[in-house]
Design a protein around this motif. Sequence first.
Motif, PDB file in Angstrom:
ATOM      1  N   TYR A  35      -0.022   6.129   6.434  1.00 43.89           N
ATOM      2  CA  TYR A  35      -0.839   4.968   6.802  1.00 43.89           C
ATOM      3  C   TYR A  35      -1.691   5.231   8.042  1.00 43.89           C
ATOM      4  O   TYR A  35      -2.361   4.323   8.542  1.00 43.89           O
ATOM      5  CB  TYR A  35       0.066   3.749   7.014  1.00 43.89           C
ATOM      6  CG  TYR A  35       1.090   3.644   5.913  1.00 43.89           C
ATOM      7  CD1 TYR A  35       0.716   3.234   4.630  1.00 43.89           C
ATOM      8  CD2 TYR A  35       2.410   4.040   6.104  1.00 43.89           C
ATOM      9  CE1 TYR A  35       1.635   3.201   3.591  1.00 43.89           C
ATOM     10  CE2 TYR A  35       3.333   4.006   5.070  1.00 43.89           C
ATOM     11  CZ  TYR A  35       2.932   3.590   3.825  1.00 43.89           C
ATOM     12  OH  TYR A  35       3.849   3.574   2.791  1.00 43.89           O
ATOM     13  N   GLY A  60      -1.255   0.551   8.296  1.00 44.11           N
ATOM     14  CA  GLY A  60      -0.160   0.047   7.485  1.00 44.11           C
ATOM     15  C   GLY A  60       1.155   0.266   8.197  1.00 44.11           C
ATOM     16  O   GLY A  60       1.246   1.085   9.122  1.00 44.11           O
ATOM     17  N   THR A  81       0.840  -1.196   0.000  1.00 43.26           N
ATOM     18  CA  THR A  81       0.000   0.000   0.000  1.00 43.26           C
ATOM     19  C   THR A  81       0.873   1.243   0.000  1.00 43.26           C
ATOM     20  O   THR A  81       1.988   1.225   0.529  1.00 43.26           O
ATOM     21  CB  THR A  81      -0.934   0.032   1.221  1.00 43.26           C
ATOM     22  OG1 THR A  81      -1.706   1.249   1.198  1.00 43.26           O
ATOM     23  CG2 THR A  81      -0.159  -0.028   2.532  1.00 43.26           C
ATOM     24  N   LEU A 129      -5.910   3.758   0.431  1.00 44.54           N
ATOM     25  CA  LEU A 129      -6.018   2.924   1.629  1.00 44.54           C
ATOM     26  C   LEU A 129      -7.278   3.276   2.410  1.00 44.54           C
ATOM     27  O   LEU A 129      -7.971   2.387   2.928  1.00 44.54           O
ATOM     28  CB  LEU A 129      -4.773   3.102   2.504  1.00 44.54           C
ATOM     29  CG  LEU A 129      -4.746   2.306   3.811  1.00 44.54           C
ATOM     30  CD1 LEU A 129      -4.785   0.805   3.543  1.00 44.54           C
ATOM     31  CD2 LEU A 129      -3.512   2.663   4.645  1.00 44.54           C
ATOM     32  N   ALA A 165      -0.123  -3.468   4.386  1.00 45.10           N
ATOM     33  CA  ALA A 165      -1.351  -3.518   5.171  1.00 45.10           C
ATOM     34  C   ALA A 165      -1.832  -4.959   5.210  1.00 45.10           C
ATOM     35  O   ALA A 165      -1.370  -5.815   4.441  1.00 45.10           O
ATOM     36  CB  ALA A 165      -2.408  -2.607   4.560  1.00 45.10           C
TER      37      ALA A 165
END
Length: 431
Positions: free
Chosen positions: A140, A148, A103, A109, A326
């Motif tokens: 993330y 993530g 990712t 995401l 992820a």
Amino acid sequence: MMGDPALSRRGFLAASAAAGLGMTALTACGGDSDGGSSGTTTIEWWNISTTQPAKSVWAALARKYEAQNPKVKIKIVQLENDAYKSKMTALTSSGKLPDIFHTWGGGVLKQQVDAGLVEDLTDSTKPWADALLPVAREPYLIDDRAYGVPFDIGMIGFWYNKALFKKAGISAPPTTWSGFLDAVRGLKSAGVTPLALAGKEKWPGMYYWAYLAMRAAGAEALQKAYDDKDFTGAPFLEAGEHLKELVGLQPFQKGFLGAAYSSPTGQAATVGNGKAAMELMGQWAPVVQADAGKGLGKDLGFFPFPAVEGGKGAITEVFGGGGGHALRRGAPQEAVDFLKFFASEATDLELVKKTGVLPVVPAAESAIADPNIKAVQGQLKKATGFQLYLDQAYAPAVGQEVNDSVAGLISGSKSPEQVAQSITKTAKEEQ
């Protein structure tokens, strides 16, 4: 969408675009027991490391983990960047993602998180993830929750040929936009092509507009504009005007509108073969320049995108991103354990030494040997603001429109106002 790789993201993988295409028929499957008496858990790991040396290094790391954890098997699925994006879009729609998957974070995401498809890693990774480089973790984090774990981080900046700068009488890299335009004029006067650009692929041109908008409005303005669904403010028009002025100087190589990024006649090769003085690209640029062309060796230098006079953005504000992993929601504990292994100091040292990525584990910085990579790392460490690549930070349709509209401005088919209006229109349609 938005062609772009390197281990972290663009370029690096584009050099072998066909490498993973045959694998797009694969479907995701969750980790499970093999049903035998051994009780082995199989973890499916999807990544975009299709080029060497990363492909072999990553495979060896999986085998190393298996040796340390005999009851776990890692099944690797490797897809080239654009093929991966297409496949993941389809899997997201189907509601079933791989156990561990690559990712870039951001809006893509977030869509997967909002669909309930991604595991919240905040608590399960906190004991070790908090020690990772903060700027690397940022893409993330969604509503202050971690979805993530990064393995790479980087930034976009100018890579330049010191010998060609010297030929044009340019003693130091420019630090202001007006100084940059003067350098472009000086290079042209010396018979040197100032810039290489992969006009065919669109995303490299987006970097210019994004950075100019950041420098004019400040790093936070790009995310605010997306949240407000309005890119028609003065700084965004100013960014377009600055880019239009640059394009008016005809700074790019002959045939740039049809040029790819990593082909033998593309952007990276043009710089790597000494046919253009600069390219605006990520930290993977030296590897791709040497792969697609000859590479510049000691003649290669790096400098951050210049400041715009009167702008709110600082030269220490960074546009970039990296790669992370992820997990699908409900992935087994063994998948979390593998992320911990991949984010360890020992693994990061190996990645830095063998694949050239920038470290996310601070202790692994000692492994950086290339002075230019050290320069990028130095810029990242003193970053006062960070903006993820727009074609990942925004929802896919909006990111694509940014790329398409800016490409129109560069080719002369769109005005700065039309760019702002087109992106705004697409952002509103995403509501």
